[in-house]
Structure formats: C-alpha cells, structure tokens
Design an enzyme around this catalytic site. Sequence first.
Site, PDB file in Angstrom:
ATOM      1  CG  ASP A 217      -0.349   0.179   2.535  1.00 47.48           C
ATOM      2  OD1 ASP A 217       0.903   0.294   2.608  1.00 47.48           O
ATOM      3  OD2 ASP A 217      -1.083   0.243   3.543  1.00 47.48           O
TER       4      ASP A 217
ATOM      5  N   GLY B 293      -1.346  -5.389   8.843  1.00 47.77           N
ATOM      6  CA  GLY B 293      -2.566  -5.535   8.048  1.00 47.77           C
ATOM      7  C   GLY B 293      -2.371  -6.478   6.873  1.00 47.77           C
TER       8      GLY B 293
ATOM      9  CG  HIS C 195      10.017 -27.730  10.822  1.00 48.21           C
ATOM     10  ND1 HIS C 195       9.774 -27.133  12.038  1.00 48.21           N
ATOM     11  CD2 HIS C 195      11.335 -28.071  10.816  1.00 48.21           C
ATOM     12  CE1 HIS C 195      10.899 -27.104  12.737  1.00 48.21           C
ATOM     13  NE2 HIS C 195      11.862 -27.667  12.030  1.00 48.21           N
TER      14      HIS C 195
ATOM     15  NE  ARG D  83       3.391   4.795   7.037  1.00 43.87           N
ATOM     16  CZ  ARG D  83       2.076   4.838   6.868  1.00 43.87           C
ATOM     17  NH1 ARG D  83       1.273   4.272   7.755  1.00 43.87           N
ATOM     18  NH2 ARG D  83       1.550   5.446   5.823  1.00 43.87           N
TER      19      ARG D  83
ATOM     20  CB  CYS E 145       0.913  -2.410   4.827  1.00 45.57           C
ATOM     21  SG  CYS E 145       0.835  -3.453   6.299  1.00 45.57           S
ATOM     22  N   GLY E 146       2.418  -0.304   6.159  1.00 44.12           N
ATOM     23  CA  GLY E 146       3.152   0.528   7.119  1.00 44.12           C
ATOM     24  C   GLY E 146       3.858  -0.306   8.170  1.00 44.12           C
ATOM     25  CB  THR E 147       2.712  -2.114  11.056  1.00 46.96           C
ATOM     26  OG1 THR E 147       1.447  -2.628  10.571  1.00 46.96           O
ATOM     27  CG2 THR E 147       2.501  -0.756  11.708  1.00 46.96           C
TER      28      THR E 147
ATOM     29  CG  HIS F  85      11.667 -23.897  11.864  1.00 45.36           C
ATOM     30  ND1 HIS F  85      11.799 -23.799  13.230  1.00 45.36           N
ATOM     31  CD2 HIS F  85      12.819 -24.475  11.429  1.00 45.36           C
ATOM     32  CE1 HIS F  85      12.962 -24.310  13.607  1.00 45.36           C
ATOM     33  NE2 HIS F  85      13.610 -24.715  12.525  1.00 45.36           N
ATOM     34  CG  ASN F  86       7.183 -20.672  10.227  1.00 45.94           C
ATOM     35  OD1 ASN F  86       8.067 -19.859  10.556  1.00 45.94           O
ATOM     36  ND2 ASN F  86       6.538 -21.407  11.117  1.00 45.94           N
TER      37      ASN F  86
HETATM   38  C1  RB5 Z   1      -2.026   2.682   6.434  1.00 45.84           C
HETATM   39  O1  RB5 Z   1      -2.009   3.940   7.020  1.00 45.84           O
HETATM   40  C2  RB5 Z   1      -1.617   1.630   7.446  1.00 45.84           C
HETATM   41  O2  RB5 Z   1      -2.672   1.385   8.304  1.00 45.84           O
HETATM   42  C3  RB5 Z   1      -1.183   0.377   6.732  1.00 45.84           C
HETATM   43  O3  RB5 Z   1      -0.107   0.663   5.899  1.00 45.84           O
HETATM   44  C4  RB5 Z   1      -0.721  -0.778   7.593  1.00 45.84           C
HETATM   45  O4  RB5 Z   1       0.259  -0.380   8.484  1.00 45.84           O
HETATM   46  C5  RB5 Z   1      -1.779  -1.573   8.221  1.00 45.84           C
HETATM   47  O5  RB5 Z   1      -1.535  -2.571   8.929  1.00 45.84           O
END
Ligand code: RB5
Length: 148
Positions: free
Chosen positions: A7, A69, A132, A108, A64-66, A97-98
Amino acid sequence: MIIIGSDHGGLNLKSALNSYLSRRGIQVTDAGTNDDSSVDYPDFGQKVAEAVIAGQAELGILICGTGIGMSIAANKIPGIRAALVTDVFMARMAKEHNNANILVLGGRVLDEQKACDLVGAWLDASFEGGRHQGRLDKITALEQKYNN
Ligand code: RB5
C-alpha cells in the site's frame, strides 16, 4: 518469479526491494500500488496472495506501514503462509520452519538495507521439512475445518 505488492505505507520499500531483486537477477512482477495516494492494503494483499496460490508467482512479498494488516489479509487465503518478520533470524526461520510463501515487511518499521537483508535471508534459506511439514499439515487441517 516473485510478485511484490504494497500500500502507500510500503511504497518506498517496495521500490528498494524491486531494485534489490533485479540486482539479484530475480524476475519481479509489481502488483502496485504505484503512487503515494492512500489505498487499502487488503486489495494488494489479495492480488499477491492469489497470484501465489494460482502459481503465477513462486513467492510473494507484501509491505504496508507495519506489515500487520498485510499479514492478516494474506493469511485469509487458504494455502498462504505469510510471515511478518523484523529481523534476519525470523526471516530465515520463516522459510526453514514455516515454509512461508509470502514475506511481509513494515515500510514504516525497516530501513531499506535491513529490508533487503531480510528478503535475502528468506530467499537463501530452505524449508527443512520433517517435523515442520507435519505442523504445516495441521495448519492446512485448520483451514479445512474452518473453511477459511
Ligand atoms: C495505512 O495507514 C496503514 O494502516 C497500513 O499501511 C498498515 O500499516 C496496516 O496494517
């Protein structure tokens, strides 16, 4: 072939990983997103996961950011084992293993060099099978039980 998607929160890291994979001589399909306008990560998680399940790509990378998601979304697709990793040990274990068929990263969370190191560790590792595989079979049984 590897398919990669993100994203807006993973866009910059996706560009860096595209270059890294090309430098390694790996063919990459970029599933987007292609600019920094806000998009919904499940749409890209779905694209990448479905391409892996369909055999259009051997492996996938999602950002994605973290990474949270994307990993939640991708793991809804039966047969996907999407692993969110933040260090080289986790990246190696995700394969050994997975047998993770998608690696998930946080745009981020990681700098570019670290992200390339994690992808490299995952690509260079091999699934160990044995006990496994039995555990992965139990995950498949869970998918079937809950019709995930
Ligand atoms: C988008 O702002 C953020 O929520 C998405 O990139 C992600 O980190 C979601 O888990």
